[in-house]
Scaffold this motif. Structure first.
Motif, short mmCIF file in Angstrom:
data_model
loop_
_atom_site.label_atom_id
_atom_site.label_comp_id
_atom_site.label_asym_id
_atom_site.label_seq_id
_atom_site.Cartn_x
_atom_site.Cartn_y
_atom_site.Cartn_z
N ILE A 4 -55.90 14.33 -15.62
CA ILE A 4 -54.98 14.96 -16.74
C ILE A 4 -55.09 14.02 -17.98
O ILE A 4 -54.95 12.85 -17.99
N THR A 8 -51.39 16.14 -21.96
CA THR A 8 -50.87 17.26 -20.91
C THR A 8 -49.69 16.55 -19.95
O THR A 8 -48.76 17.34 -19.66
N MET A 9 -50.34 15.15 -19.65
CA MET A 9 -49.26 14.63 -19.11
C MET A 9 -47.88 14.38 -19.84
O MET A 9 -46.77 14.68 -19.18
N TYR A 12 -46.08 17.78 -19.37
CA TYR A 12 -45.69 18.01 -18.31
C TYR A 12 -44.17 17.11 -17.81
O TYR A 12 -43.36 17.79 -17.27
N THR A 13 -44.34 15.91 -18.15
CA THR A 13 -43.08 15.21 -17.99
C THR A 13 -41.85 15.56 -19.11
O THR A 13 -40.78 15.70 -18.36
N LEU A 17 -45.01 22.60 -20.54
CA LEU A 17 -46.19 23.55 -20.18
C LEU A 17 -45.71 24.88 -19.58
O LEU A 17 -44.40 24.90 -19.02
N GLU A 21 -49.60 26.43 -16.17
CA GLU A 21 -50.33 25.11 -16.33
C GLU A 21 -49.53 24.13 -15.36
O GLU A 21 -50.20 23.28 -15.04
N SER A 22 -48.24 24.32 -15.47
CA SER A 22 -47.35 23.20 -14.66
C SER A 22 -47.85 23.18 -13.20
O SER A 22 -47.79 22.14 -12.61
N GLU A 23 -48.11 24.27 -12.64
CA GLU A 23 -48.48 24.33 -11.25
C GLU A 23 -49.95 23.73 -10.97
O GLU A 23 -50.03 23.13 -9.97
N VAL A 25 -51.27 21.35 -12.64
CA VAL A 25 -50.80 19.78 -12.84
C VAL A 25 -50.36 19.40 -11.73
O VAL A 25 -50.59 18.29 -11.07
N ALA A 26 -49.11 19.83 -11.19
CA ALA A 26 -48.70 19.48 -9.95
C ALA A 26 -49.48 19.40 -8.74
O ALA A 26 -49.35 18.57 -7.92
N TYR A 39 -48.36 9.36 -13.78
CA TYR A 39 -47.12 10.21 -13.89
C TYR A 39 -45.75 9.31 -13.39
O TYR A 39 -44.75 9.64 -14.29
#
Length: 186
Positions: A4, A8-9, A12-13, A17, A21-23, A25-26, A39
């Protein structure tokens, strides 16, 4: 999916997102230990900053009376110097404006007196030699109009500057009431 990227990180934090997209990354964080460590580090930093900025700051210690007196003396000296410089600037502005007016009015009178003897000679040629005099001399009239507009604009700018300079002290007093009271602290 590759590792990542930082943007994007960060998104996400921060929860910025989109859901899809969040799913993704998770899901990647569950499978990639390196990104998971990154993370976790980012979340630790985020919680540290949230705690640091949410904590109330300690009140400032009171100053020693001699330090307060020195600060008040410096403020009074600054106010005195500012008032003196303000008076000098106001007087210089008034002097320059007066000199400008005294130079323009006599120069204008001198120019008209000098051209007065020339007018009877030139008048028939200017006014009556052509039926299209205005069309032929419009650029000359336009030049005179522009010159007079420029002179009036310069005079107007000088007046505005004088108003601004004379009102600067009043504005400082209205912004900082302690300034107008001689440095007294509320």
């Amino acid at each position: 999916m590759s590792h990542i990227d930082e943007i994007t990180m960060m998104m996400y934090t921060d929860g910025e997102l989109l859901t899809e997209e969040s799913e993704k990354v998770a899901e990647h964080l569950r499978s990639c230990q390196e990104c998971r460590n990154t993370y976790d580090s980012w979340m630790e930093d985020r919680s540290f900053f949230e705690q640091s900025f949410s904590a109330t700051s300690a009140p400032l210690p009171s100053l020693h009376p001699s330090v307060t007196q020195q600060i008040d003396a410096i403020c009074a000296l600054h106010r005195k110097n500012r008032q003196a410089s303000s008076k000098i600037i106001n007087r210089l502005t008034a002097l320059l404006l007066s000199l400008f007016l005294l130079a323009v009015i006599p120069a204008q009178s001198w120019l008209f007196n000098w051209l007065e003897w020339l007018w009877p000679i030139v008048q028939p040629y200017l006014l009556w030699t052509s039926t299209f005099w205005l069309r032929e001399n419009a650029h000359t009239l336009w030049d005179y109009l522009l010159l007079s507009c420029f002179l009036f604009s310069a005079l107007f700018v000088c007046l505005i500057l004088a108003i601004i300079l004379t009102g600067a002290n009043r504005q400082a007093e209205s912004i900082d009431p302690a300034y107008s009271r001689g440095g007294d602290r509320p």
